[in-house]
Scaffold this active site. Sequence first.
Site, PDB file in Angstrom:
ATOM      1  N   HIS A 186       1.671   6.833   2.384  1.00 41.09           N
ATOM      2  CA  HIS A 186       0.984   8.093   2.111  1.00 41.09           C
ATOM      3  C   HIS A 186       1.227   9.130   3.198  1.00 41.09           C
ATOM      4  O   HIS A 186       1.918   8.866   4.175  1.00 41.09           O
ATOM      5  CB  HIS A 186      -0.507   7.862   1.856  1.00 41.09           C
ATOM      6  CG  HIS A 186      -1.229   7.288   3.027  1.00 41.09           C
ATOM      7  ND1 HIS A 186      -1.480   8.000   4.159  1.00 41.09           N
ATOM      8  CD2 HIS A 186      -1.756   6.055   3.229  1.00 41.09           C
ATOM      9  CE1 HIS A 186      -2.141   7.241   5.012  1.00 41.09           C
ATOM     10  NE2 HIS A 186      -2.315   6.052   4.475  1.00 41.09           N
ATOM     11  N   LYS A 236       0.872  -1.171   0.000  1.00 42.19           N
ATOM     12  CA  LYS A 236       0.000   0.000   0.000  1.00 42.19           C
ATOM     13  C   LYS A 236       0.907   1.218   0.000  1.00 42.19           C
ATOM     14  O   LYS A 236       2.048   1.143   0.422  1.00 42.19           O
ATOM     15  CB  LYS A 236      -0.872   0.006   1.250  1.00 42.19           C
ATOM     16  CG  LYS A 236      -1.821  -1.170   1.283  1.00 42.19           C
ATOM     17  CD  LYS A 236      -3.031  -0.824   2.095  1.00 42.19           C
ATOM     18  CE  LYS A 236      -3.800  -2.086   2.437  1.00 42.19           C
ATOM     19  NZ  LYS A 236      -4.512  -1.940   3.688  1.00 42.19           N
ATOM     20  N   HIS A 249       1.182   8.439   6.899  1.00 41.00           N
ATOM     21  CA  HIS A 249       2.278   7.755   7.584  1.00 41.00           C
ATOM     22  C   HIS A 249       3.372   8.710   8.028  1.00 41.00           C
ATOM     23  O   HIS A 249       4.225   8.352   8.821  1.00 41.00           O
ATOM     24  CB  HIS A 249       2.910   6.708   6.667  1.00 41.00           C
ATOM     25  CG  HIS A 249       2.052   5.503   6.472  1.00 41.00           C
ATOM     26  ND1 HIS A 249       1.580   5.125   5.241  1.00 41.00           N
ATOM     27  CD2 HIS A 249       1.547   4.615   7.354  1.00 41.00           C
ATOM     28  CE1 HIS A 249       0.849   4.041   5.374  1.00 41.00           C
ATOM     29  NE2 HIS A 249       0.802   3.712   6.644  1.00 41.00           N
TER      30      HIS A 249
HETATM   31  N1  ARG Z   1       0.707  -1.129  10.211  1.00 38.70           N
HETATM   32  C1  ARG Z   1      -0.180  -0.454  11.100  1.00 38.70           C
HETATM   33  C2  ARG Z   1      -1.002   0.599  10.326  1.00 38.70           C
HETATM   34  O1  ARG Z   1      -0.558   1.093   9.301  1.00 38.70           O
HETATM   35  C3  ARG Z   1       0.534   0.248  12.202  1.00 38.70           C
HETATM   36  C4  ARG Z   1       1.279  -0.678  13.123  1.00 38.70           C
HETATM   37  C5  ARG Z   1       1.298  -0.156  14.507  1.00 38.70           C
HETATM   38  N2  ARG Z   1       2.084  -0.934  15.407  1.00 38.70           N
HETATM   39  C6  ARG Z   1       1.652  -1.976  16.108  1.00 38.70           C
HETATM   40  N3  ARG Z   1       2.500  -2.605  16.874  1.00 38.70           N
HETATM   41  N4  ARG Z   1       0.404  -2.348  16.088  1.00 38.70           N
HETATM   42  O2  ARG Z   1      -2.079   0.927  10.789  1.00 38.70           O
END
Ligand code: ARG
Length: 572
Positions: free
Chosen positions: A129, A126, A132
């Site tokens: 963007h 993905k 982030h």
């Molecule tokens: N990949 C997740 C997102 O984009 C964020 C990860 C956050 N970290 C975690 N340990 N849950 O929403």
Amino acid sequence: MVNYKEEIAKVLAAQIPDMDAAEIQEMVEIPQDASMGDYAFPCFRLAKVMRKAPPLIAKSIVEGITGDPLFEKVEQVNAYVNMFLSKEEYSRGVLAEAVEAESFGKTDIGKGRTVIVEYSSPNIAKPFHIGHIRSTVIGNSIYKIYDALGFKVERLNHLGDYGTQFGKMICAYRHWGNEEDVKREPIVTLLGYYTKFHVEVETHPELDDEAREAFAKLEQGEEEEVRLWKWFRDESLKEFMRVYDMLDIQFDDFDGESFYSDKMQRFIDELNDKGLLLESEGAHIVDLSQFDLPPALITKSDGSTLYCTRDIATAVYRKEHYDFYKNIYVVASQQNLYFQQWMKVVKLLGYDWVKDCVHVPFGLVSLEEGTMSTRHGRVVFLEDVLNKAVDKTKEIIKEKNPEADDELIDQVAREVGIGAVIFQELSNNKIKDYVFKWDKVLNFDGETGPYVQYTHARCASVLRKAGAEVVAKAQKLDIDYKYIESDSAFELIKLLHALPAVVVEAGEKYEPSIITRHVIDIAQAYNRFYHDEHILTDNEEEKTAKVALTIAAKNGIKNGLALLGIKSPDRM
Ligand code: ARG
């Protein structure tokens, strides 16, 4: 840095037998208006114990401490003791630290302890963007702050590289995919497939079953599914790395969700043994109703695990692997409830160290027309934002310096353009939602990154003009402090004095904007000093003292910006 509140409290304590120094220190204030002193002590609370009117108490304290070498002047104003520090002593202490480019602003309070900062953590296949950028930039700054506080910091990127969405991606690729397209433009292409999946599934619900099956096979390690997944991951990571390189942001580790996919069974069994795992329509959950939280879903009815399952495994692994003092997660506030849930499960497992896991949430970014969503394909790519910021900056610099050489312009435009985006990102309290507006990001006036960077370049220019000999003398603090006692000079010195404490506060509150604010203050104070006074005068002694203060201001700005992840060019 000398802690003046502490020193003052010691002096005051001798006059106030009924209170101890620590209590007094709590009460010492820094007046808004510098004409009321550098520090002030209100006597209202003493009236009861000392059985005297507050102004009379203030008066007797003033009489008692007058003549102490700490102060230039002490005054009673109503119920207050207003204290003006002896400037020379104060400035000597501040400059001794501030002229040291390497160490100014740093402490070693974290020595021997490890802190984990998890940030960025985008989802594979993905786009990276604009949403982030918050986690990436806030997390990077928190890392720099903890590093400056002397902690050992592990920078972890918990990639979203696992989960049922990869079943969808694999399924979509099989239906509509084309290898050439993916290779040419991986993320845009993969995103297109993903978007198409969500459109098609509306009329072809059987696609969902197909996707579920593909994910199940991935979990079982089927060769073909694993190959596709790995390929998507590699291509995505290449694209993310380009953005991290532009931002000059690094990680110690990219082990994301997939890394933990084989580390879950252990605590699922543990939950079972403790009788915490309940079956609900084929799925397994942990009931959290006694904490007023929705149940945590551990496995789905088809046996597959979830985001939550992997986070529990991650926390346990990190504790065992790093024995962290703090495990910090920089993740959007949308996940507040989710973090409470999984942390509660870890607590129920009996791991009391979960109190050291800290969720640092931040608000949403939205586009001017509404919120962005990957599912519907309306996103602003961070890479485009950064490129656009750099291009715009280039135009501005070229306009200002028509004869500067192209290589220098390129370099400076990168540092200033990207710095502008980061600075704006870290300007607001992180919890606030904000709307992404090009005009605002690229506004080079006012309280912005370019303004602060420009002030740094101004300091550098003053030093160049002063010449190596004067700078060397100033660096050794072979100076007469009486030349830097004006109001504007002293205001600046006070702000420099506060920098190390500001870094500590920003770390404790996980709030980089406290530093952003402070570097703006330092820059504004330097500019006032620069405009009010003639720095490069013919009087050598005066010049050297003012150059020493310029070195200190430059270090303060540069080290402050560095904590935000922003460069300080010497010329702009
Ligand atoms: N990949 C997740 C997102 O984009 C964020 C990860 C956050 N970290 C975690 N340990 N849950 O929403």
